[in-house]
Scaffold this motif. Sequence first.
Motif, PDB file in Angstrom:
ATOM      1  N   THR A   1       0.861  -1.186   0.000  1.00  9.30           N
ATOM      2  CA  THR A   1       0.000   0.000   0.000  1.00  9.30           C
ATOM      3  C   THR A   1       0.896   1.234   0.000  1.00  9.30           C
ATOM      4  O   THR A   1       2.113   1.130   0.249  1.00  9.30           O
ATOM      5  CB  THR A   1      -0.902   0.025   1.244  1.00  9.30           C
ATOM      6  OG1 THR A   1      -0.071   0.248   2.410  1.00  9.30           O
ATOM      7  CG2 THR A   1      -1.663  -1.287   1.397  1.00  9.30           C
ATOM      8  N   PRO A   2       0.330   2.420  -0.253  1.00 10.78           N
ATOM      9  CA  PRO A   2       1.141   3.641  -0.206  1.00 10.78           C
ATOM     10  C   PRO A   2       1.866   3.827   1.127  1.00 10.78           C
ATOM     11  O   PRO A   2       3.024   4.252   1.152  1.00 10.78           O
ATOM     12  CB  PRO A   2       0.112   4.753  -0.446  1.00 10.78           C
ATOM     13  CG  PRO A   2      -0.926   4.102  -1.308  1.00 10.78           C
ATOM     14  CD  PRO A   2      -1.030   2.696  -0.771  1.00 10.78           C
ATOM     15  N   ILE A   3       1.205   3.497   2.241  1.00 10.64           N
ATOM     16  CA  ILE A   3       1.852   3.642   3.552  1.00 10.64           C
ATOM     17  C   ILE A   3       3.004   2.654   3.690  1.00 10.64           C
ATOM     18  O   ILE A   3       4.077   2.992   4.205  1.00 10.64           O
ATOM     19  CB  ILE A   3       0.835   3.452   4.696  1.00 10.64           C
ATOM     20  CG1 ILE A   3      -0.190   4.578   4.692  1.00 10.64           C
ATOM     21  CG2 ILE A   3       1.545   3.409   6.043  1.00 10.64           C
ATOM     22  CD1 ILE A   3      -1.219   4.483   5.789  1.00 10.64           C
ATOM     23  N   ASP A   4       2.808   1.428   3.216  1.00  7.53           N
ATOM     24  CA  ASP A   4       3.892   0.433   3.239  1.00  7.53           C
ATOM     25  C   ASP A   4       5.122   0.989   2.524  1.00  7.53           C
ATOM     26  O   ASP A   4       6.251   0.884   3.014  1.00  7.53           O
ATOM     27  CB  ASP A   4       3.462  -0.856   2.537  1.00  7.53           C
ATOM     28  CG  ASP A   4       2.282  -1.532   3.203  1.00  7.53           C
ATOM     29  OD1 ASP A   4       1.962  -1.184   4.352  1.00  7.53           O
ATOM     30  OD2 ASP A   4       1.682  -2.413   2.559  1.00  7.53           O
ATOM     31  N   ALA A   5       4.881   1.561   1.341  1.00  6.82           N
ATOM     32  CA  ALA A   5       5.987   2.072   0.526  1.00  6.82           C
ATOM     33  C   ALA A   5       6.699   3.235   1.213  1.00  6.82           C
ATOM     34  O   ALA A   5       7.925   3.353   1.133  1.00  6.82           O
ATOM     35  CB  ALA A   5       5.465   2.511  -0.845  1.00  6.82           C
TER      36      ALA A   5
END
Length: 211
Positions: free
Chosen positions: A127-131
């Motif tokens: 997800t964007p937060i993971d990245a």
Amino acid sequence: IKAAGEVAKTTGKAIDASREFGGFISRFIEGSLEQGVGIFEDKLKYYRWKNQLSLMDKVNKELTTRGLKGPTRPVPLKIAIPLLQSASMEDDDGLQDLWANLLVNAADKDCEIEVRRTFINILQELTPIDALILKGLYSDENKDHISLDVVALVKGGRITDEEPDDNLSVSVENLCRLNLVAAFQYSGNNVITGIRSSKLGEYFHQACTAK
């Protein structure tokens, strides 16, 4: 003949499924079955077309940055096909950058990173937060903090001075599940509050990073 019959059966089932879904959509739009199928197919085509244009633009910019007019080595089909298919379904700008970088690195003979098929599977699950967490931990600029939907600090591998909220906790656990980071510190509620790098995480980050 038997194989051809099985293909015909499968094709028939796919057509029936498409009609069934078209009928499902038509119930919600007060239109015909054909309108329902058409809206779904047109929307999907537009969605992928828009993402494909964005991907091409990002790839061309990265090639230009490297002083390349195009690929300098062929990308194996087992890498190229799933990579392009997955990238065309991604509409988050930050994750699109990772897909574009992964493709360019695979096509640049001067890139020392071996782009593996497993990287495609991993990137599909981010997800964007993971990245953002990965970027904060593996950034060459050695940033001591990153901004997410909640404030998250990456200092010496520590995520935050306070217990992370659910979104951040889920992202951290997902990264641990993918072996992109390793947990080394927990709160009293068994919530991960500290992470450290992993060899797979470092390698994956390099493969998805611009030169």
